[in-house]
Every structure is written in C-alpha cells, then in structure tokens.
Design an enzyme around this catalytic site. Structure first.
Site, PDB file in Angstrom:
ATOM      1  N   LYS A   1       6.904  36.035   6.506  1.00 35.26           N
ATOM      2  CA  LYS A   1       5.958  35.159   7.965  1.00 35.26           C
ATOM      3  C   LYS A   1       5.480  35.851   8.012  1.00 35.26           C
ATOM      4  CE  LYS A   1       9.675  31.935   7.570  1.00 35.26           C
ATOM      5  NZ  LYS A   1       8.860  30.297   6.778  1.00 35.26           N
TER       6      LYS A   1
ATOM      7  N   ARG B   1      15.978  25.728  -0.535  1.00 34.73           N
ATOM      8  CA  ARG B   1      16.089  24.827  -1.487  1.00 34.73           C
ATOM      9  C   ARG B   1      16.776  25.453  -2.498  1.00 34.73           C
ATOM     10  NH1 ARG B   1       9.912  23.340  -2.616  1.00 34.73           N
ATOM     11  NH2 ARG B   1      10.073  23.859  -0.742  1.00 34.73           N
TER      12      ARG B   1
END
Length: 462
Positions: free
Chosen positions: A241, A315
């Site tokens: 990020k 996920r």
C-alpha cells in the site's frame, strides 16, 4: 452498572429537559420566571443538539435544556451521546423523553462517555451521570456499552501492542470471563490442520498466524457461528500500500473486534445458542516468505485460488475460516470483515453493506438496524458477476480483472466457501468513525454487532 448510570435512589437529580424548537415556548412557560428570563436572554432556540444550563437562585444548576425532537424520522437516536463531555458534574434525569426513545437515548449517552486514553496522560472521565428512565434495563444497556467499548479498545490499539498474539489474548480474555472453551492453531500447525490460506497470508510476519476457535453453550442448542477478520496490520504484502493507505491499517482487525463484542453480548445474555467464534489472526507483512501475486493457493474447501493481488488478503483467511464454520452446518453463519474500499465508496464509512441470500433474514436485519440505530444496507450477491472471478490456471481468482463492483465481487468469493449453513450473512464493515458523532467518538467503531445481537435475542431468546 455502567459508571455513567446513577443509582435509582438519587432524589436530587437535575432535570435534563428535552425540547424541540416547536415546543420551546410551551416548555419555557413551565419554568420559574428567572429561568425563563435567563433562557430568553441567552437566545436559546432549542436547535437540534444545543443545550443550556439554567442556574438556580443559589448559583447551582436548576435544570438543563436540550434541543431534540426524538420522534422525528430524521432524529438521531443517539443525540444525548454528545452530552457527557459537555455537562457539568452531576446526576441528571431525562424529562419529556418518549418511552420509545428511552433505551437508545441512554445507550447513546453511555457510548458517548467512552474514552480511549491508554497512551495519553489520563484525564478525568466525564462525570455526568443519568438516572435510568422507567422501562430501561440498566444491566442490558451496561452490557451493550461495555461490549462496544471492548471492541473499540481493540480497534484503537496499535499493531505494536495488538498483533495476532494480542488478538488471541483478547479472545482468551472473553473466553475466560465467560467460561467458554478456546483452541488456537498457530504457525505451521495451520498446514497440518488444513488452513493453507491463513498460513500463506500470515507466514511473512515475525508473529505467527493463527486460527482462534472459541465455543460456548449447549451443543444441542441452535448453532450460531461468527467469523471475524483479524488482520492485525495490513501492509498490502508485496502489492504494498502507499503510505496513506497504511495509516489506519491497525483497524484491519475490526471484524475480529466486532465478532468478539457480539460474542461478549450473546454469552453475557446467556442466549440459548451454541456459539462458535472463528478468528483467523494474521499480519500481512513483507519478507522473503511473503505470498506473491500469481501464486496458486490451496484452500480448506479444496478450491485452488489464484492470487491476483496480495492486498486482498482478508478474503483468503476468511475463506478457510468459513469453510471450517460450514462443515458442521450451523443454523447461521455471520462474518464481519473490514474488506473493501469499494464498500466505502458506495455507502461511506457509517453504513456497512451486508449480503445474504435469505430475503426474510435481510428484511428483519434492515428493520432492526433502524430500531437499534446500528445502520446497515443490503447489497446483492449478484451471481452473474461470478464469472469475473474466473482463472485460467486455478479454480478461482480471488479478485476481478476490473475495478467494478469490488464489494460484491469479494462477497461472491466468500460465498463459495459456504454450502451447508442454514443462512449466511456477510458484513463489509469500515470499523472506524472518521469524525465524531453523538455516541460515536472518532476512532474505532463496532459496526453491526448490536444489530445481530438484537436479531439473535429476537430469534433465539425465547
């Protein structure tokens, strides 16, 4: 009882008079002449959220006026939550409060008294206390406020003090307090136990990944399983990020915090369910052992998963945990996850989307969310988008090849791991209040836990 709740025996409490602008003249007419004159001189107009302390003849506090119309459709049920830091020390009683608004008013007040001061010089907490209005269950609102505070504390704690091991410690604390059973699978034992995606995401961290499995209740009761995303910190992995994207990543375990807060409520209320809480706890760090874009991961479900982006790690760990949850075919699986920025783009930070194929359950959650002021909005498991998760070399990719429908795509990926449960609900929460609101201080927030608690009480509490 919560420290902001006063003993019911307090007789000399200060009236906290709720008044709307439309009712102001009527209310002022009931006050002693000096108090009415003071309010008029101050220009008090009963604007929403405004308050005015009225002095008595001796220089003390005669009453407090508070601008609010609690039964209006647009009214904030937690508006009294702005008062704890504003009111002078004292014990107050709410006057002119409709019974239908009482429970949320008190809860908002308690939630507004929350402070996270672990790392600052301690300041005196708000010293205003409320006498419980008739019909409000003090033990119940205390239990809810304390569970929310537990979750907020966890989210607000930085990752250097709350890694995967810290999440485990928090779960053990909840289990120990309530006599629940807890088992934890750590490090390479995840491979032996067939949790390969949890292991892959967390193996690069200096603190080993783990799966926390807490159980409580009679096995003969309806089975309710909670799954909470516990990413203690998310760098994004090798798809790192930018700095701005990492600023709030201590909150990426907000799903675990919500699940533990809900567990605290369910067990504290002794609801007749067999509760199970599964928390995959990892740090998505970077090292020579990081999982990579293009890797193919095995999953507990048996599906092979192509990694499209290492920053979509939540996920993956949820997939293994959901597969385990589904194996015993519980009556209900609920997962909480700070999963996608797409959900924030669609609905903002305060309105988490939820996904379920059960229309009746969805309708009830939507209705209860308004009643308990824990807002959510239903989004669709839109099956035609399943093809966007296609992979040429694995059973499935975990991201789509486009920027469209990001929250829906993530939800569809998770749904692949649930087949046997009676019902499944996925909440894509933000877990953070960017700017303070009544009853919701800036910082970590427990979203949708109070809502599901209300649903479980209604469904199983009898």
């Amino acid at each position: 009882m919560h420290p902001s709740i006063a003993p019911s025996s307090v007789a000399d409490s200060i009236p906290l008079i709720i008044v709307s602008s439309e009712e102001l003249a009527e209310v002022l007419a009931t006050l002693p002449a000096p108090a009415k004159a003071f309010a008029t001189a101050q220009g008090f107009a009963a604007d929403t959220g405004s308050h005015l302390v009225l002095p008595d003849a001796a220089g003390g506090i005669a009453a407090v006026l508070f601008g609010w119309a609690p039964l209006k459709a647009e009214a904030d049920p937690f508006l009294p939550g702005k008062l704890p830091p504003l009111l002078p020390e004292g014990t107050y009683r709410l006057e002119r409060l409709p019974e239908a608004a009482a429970a949320n008013a008190v809860l908002g007040f308690l939630l507004g008294a929350y402070r996270f001061d672990r790392y600052r010089t301690k300041k005196a907490p708000p010293k205003a206390r409320l006498v419980l209005p008739p019909g409000v269950d003090g033990e119940e609102v205390t239990r809810i406020a304390e569970a929310v505070a537990l979750g907020r504390d966890l989210i607000n704690t930085p990752a250097n003090d709350l890694g995967p091991d810290g999440i485990e410690a928090a779960a053990r604390s909840v289990a120990g307090r309530h006599g629940a059973t807890i088992a934890v699978t750590v490090g390479d034992d995840l491979l032996t136990g067939n949790f390969p995606m949890i292991h892959a995401v967390g193996r690069a961290s200096a603190v080993a990944p783990r799966l926390i499995d807490l159980t409580w209740g009679d096995p003969a009761h309806p089975k309710v399983t909670l799954v909470g995303k516990g990413v203690a910190f998310d760098t994004g992995g090798l798809d790192i990020k930018p700095p701005a994207g990492m600023t709030l990543m201590k909150k990426d375990m907000g799903g675990a915090a919500a699940a533990l807060a809900l567990a605290d409520l369910v067990i504290g209320a002794k609801l007749p369910v067999r509760l199970r809480v599964l928390i995959p706890a990892v740090e998505n760090a970077i090292s020579g052992s990081s999982f990579r874009p293009g890797d193919i991961l095995q999953s507990r479900k048996g599906l092979t998963v192509e990694i499209g982006n290492t920053d979509a790690e939540g996920r993956l760990i949820l997939g293994d945990a959901l597969a385990l949850a589904d194996e015993e075919a519980p009556d209900l699986i609920v997962d909480y996850a700070t999963l996608t920025g797409a959900a924030r783009v669609a609905l903002g930070p305060d309105l988490p989307p939820f996904y379920t194929d059960d229309d009746a359950l969805a309708a009830r959650l939507a209705s209860l969310s308004r009643a308990v002021n824990d807002p959510v909005w239903r989004m669709p498991f839109w099956s035609p988008y399943d093809t966007m998760l296609s992979s040429k070399i694995a059973d499935v990719n975990h991201i789509a090849g486009s920027a469209f429908a990001g929250s829906v795509i993530a939800a569809l990926f998770l749904r692949r791991f649930v087949d046997k449960a009676g019902a499944y609900v996925h909440f894509d929460i933000f877990g953070w209040t960017p700017s303070a609101k009544p009853g919701r201080p800036e910082g970590g927030e427990v979203q949708a836990a109070r809502l599901v608690y209300a649903y479980l009480k209604e469904r199983f509490g009898r």
